[in-house]
Enzyme design. Structure first.
Site, PDB file in Angstrom:
ATOM      1  N   ASN A   9      35.405  14.609 -23.833  1.00  0.00           N
ATOM      2  CA  ASN A   9      35.700  15.149 -22.344  1.00  0.00           C
ATOM      3  C   ASN A   9      36.800  13.985 -21.773  1.00  0.00           C
ATOM      4  O   ASN A   9      36.564  13.045 -21.391  1.00  0.00           O
ATOM      5  CB  ASN A   9      34.568  15.088 -21.681  1.00  0.00           C
ATOM      6  N   LYS A  11      38.390  14.277 -19.013  1.00  0.00           N
ATOM      7  CA  LYS A  11      38.336  14.265 -17.665  1.00  0.00           C
ATOM      8  C   LYS A  11      39.955  14.546 -17.162  1.00  0.00           C
ATOM      9  O   LYS A  11      40.590  14.928 -17.645  1.00  0.00           O
ATOM     10  CB  LYS A  11      37.639  12.928 -17.174  1.00  0.00           C
ATOM     11  N   HIS A  98      28.746  19.295 -15.648  1.00  0.00           N
ATOM     12  CA  HIS A  98      29.051  17.704 -15.860  1.00  0.00           C
ATOM     13  C   HIS A  98      28.439  17.247 -14.470  1.00  0.00           C
ATOM     14  O   HIS A  98      28.656  17.652 -13.462  1.00  0.00           O
ATOM     15  CB  HIS A  98      30.157  17.385 -16.156  1.00  0.00           C
ATOM     16  N   GLU A 100      29.692  14.875 -12.779  1.00  0.00           N
ATOM     17  CA  GLU A 100      30.716  14.575 -11.635  1.00  0.00           C
ATOM     18  C   GLU A 100      31.070  16.025 -11.065  1.00  0.00           C
ATOM     19  O   GLU A 100      31.427  15.941  -9.782  1.00  0.00           O
ATOM     20  CB  GLU A 100      31.967  14.213 -12.689  1.00  0.00           C
ATOM     21  N   GLU A 170      22.963  13.874 -20.441  1.00  0.00           N
ATOM     22  CA  GLU A 170      23.845  12.824 -20.108  1.00  0.00           C
ATOM     23  C   GLU A 170      23.248  12.037 -18.991  1.00  0.00           C
ATOM     24  O   GLU A 170      23.374  12.538 -17.653  1.00  0.00           O
ATOM     25  CB  GLU A 170      25.220  13.293 -19.598  1.00  0.00           C
ATOM     26  N   GLY A 176      30.095   6.254 -18.183  1.00  0.00           N
ATOM     27  CA  GLY A 176      31.382   5.361 -17.772  1.00  0.00           C
ATOM     28  C   GLY A 176      30.897   4.128 -17.209  1.00  0.00           C
ATOM     29  O   GLY A 176      31.726   3.460 -16.462  1.00  0.00           O
ATOM     30  N   SER A 216      28.660   6.529 -22.297  1.00  0.00           N
ATOM     31  CA  SER A 216      28.955   5.185 -22.937  1.00  0.00           C
ATOM     32  C   SER A 216      28.851   5.305 -24.406  1.00  0.00           C
ATOM     33  O   SER A 216      28.568   4.251 -24.870  1.00  0.00           O
ATOM     34  CB  SER A 216      28.435   3.849 -22.330  1.00  0.00           C
TER      35      SER A 216
HETATM   36  C1  PEP Z   1      30.969  11.825 -19.798  1.00  0.00           C
HETATM   37  O1  PEP Z   1      31.583  11.703 -18.517  1.00  0.00           O
HETATM   38  O2  PEP Z   1      30.570  13.112 -20.273  1.00  0.00           O
HETATM   39  C2  PEP Z   1      30.504  10.653 -20.680  1.00  0.00           C
HETATM   40  C3  PEP Z   1      29.767  10.533 -21.405  1.00  0.00           C
HETATM   41  O3  PEP Z   1      31.540   9.486 -19.986  1.00  0.00           O
HETATM   42  P1  PEP Z   1      31.359   8.217 -21.020  1.00  0.00           P
HETATM   43  O4  PEP Z   1      31.225   8.311 -22.462  1.00  0.00           O
HETATM   44  O5  PEP Z   1      32.619   7.558 -20.573  1.00  0.00           O
HETATM   45  O6  PEP Z   1      29.974   7.241 -20.499  1.00  0.00           O
END
Ligand code: PEP
Length: 253
Positions: A9, A11, A98, A100, A170, A176, A216
């Site tokens: 992703n 973003k 997601h 976000e 997630e 992040g 992460s």
């Molecule tokens: C995400 O936003 O789907 C995600 C997993 O981000 P990150 O790997 O940066 O934590």
């Protein structure tokens, strides 16, 4: 056998030139290095999908995802992009719900259920996201909370349609932040969610559903996380912006 999937992703990152370079590097590395039974998906910003789809299309184990789509079919919805538009340019997957989008754009489970429907109606695969906040993780009832996101977002589907959905767990506290769920925490939640799927659709369908971990995930921790029996791959944010690291993650099974 469940599908092994690694999805990146991107973003709201990268210029057009940067996106073309990243996509072509990923495509070459996937072709040369990643096992053909691992499906690798990139989810660039919507603006680049048409161009980058031409890079991913020739590679059998690659797909291209939108990060979102409208819950409406067409019409006067300024700024929105419909599922049928995405389908018409060869998009294969759409990330739905997601954290976000849930947090910054107030997307409700009801709207997300509509998005899942419209993605399926257009022959694409929804990657349906769920996960708890840090506050919820530190309190009680977070397993039930995550299960309720699935109940409200995808449990209206017929068994046939449900079989086309990919789930991404997630934990918001790991997105992040550099904080990763331990492999034991990921496995515990994935096994719980698979049990929840089985209670609605039966064990056979639950056993066929890919559940990805996101939060992460990187080239150092992917192998350990992906080795868990109920973890079928990853939804990768930050680490998907570097071709070498993203490919190494896809090679971690
Ligand atoms: C995400 O936003 O789907 C995600 C997993 O981000 P990150 O790997 O940066 O934590």
């Amino acid at each position: 056998m469940r599908k092994k999937i690694v999805a990146g992703n991107w973003k709201m990152n990268k210029s057009m030139d940067e996106a073309m370079i990243l996509a072509s590097e990923v495509v070459h590395m996937v072709k040369d290095e990643v096992n053909s039974d691992v499906q690798v998906i990139i989810a660039p910003p919507a603006l680049y999908l048409t161009t980058l789809q031409k890079h991913t299309e020739p590679v059998a184990n690659m797909g291209i995802a939108a990060q979102n789509c409208s819950n409406k079919a067409s019409g006067a919805y300024t700024g929105e992009i419909s599922a049928s538009m995405l389908k018409s340019i060869g998009v294969t997957h759409v990330i739905i719900g997601h954290s976000e989008r849930r947090q910054y754009f107030n997307e409700s489970n009801e709207q997300l259920a509509e998005k899942v429907n419209i993605v399926l109606e257009n022959g694409m695969t929804p990657i349906f996201c769920c996960g708890e906040s840090l506050e919820q993780r530190q309190g009680e009832g977070f397993f039930e909370f995550v299960a309720s996101q699935l109940t409200e977002g995808i449990f209206h589907l017929s068994s046939e349609d449900f079989g086309k959905v990919v789930i991404a767990y997630e934990p918001i506290w790991a997105i992040g932040t550099g904080l990763t769920a331990s492999s034991a925490q990921a496995q515990e939640m994935h096994a719980y969610l698979r049990g929840h799927l089985a209670s609605k659709y039966g064990q056979a369908i639950a056993d066929e559903t890919s559940i990805l971990y996101g939060g992460s995930c990187n080239e150092k921790n992917a192998e350990e996380i992906f080795s868990q029996p109920d973890v079928d791959g990853g939804l990768i944010g930050g680490a998907s912006l570097k071709s070498r690291e993203f490919t190494n993650i896809a090679k971690s099974f």
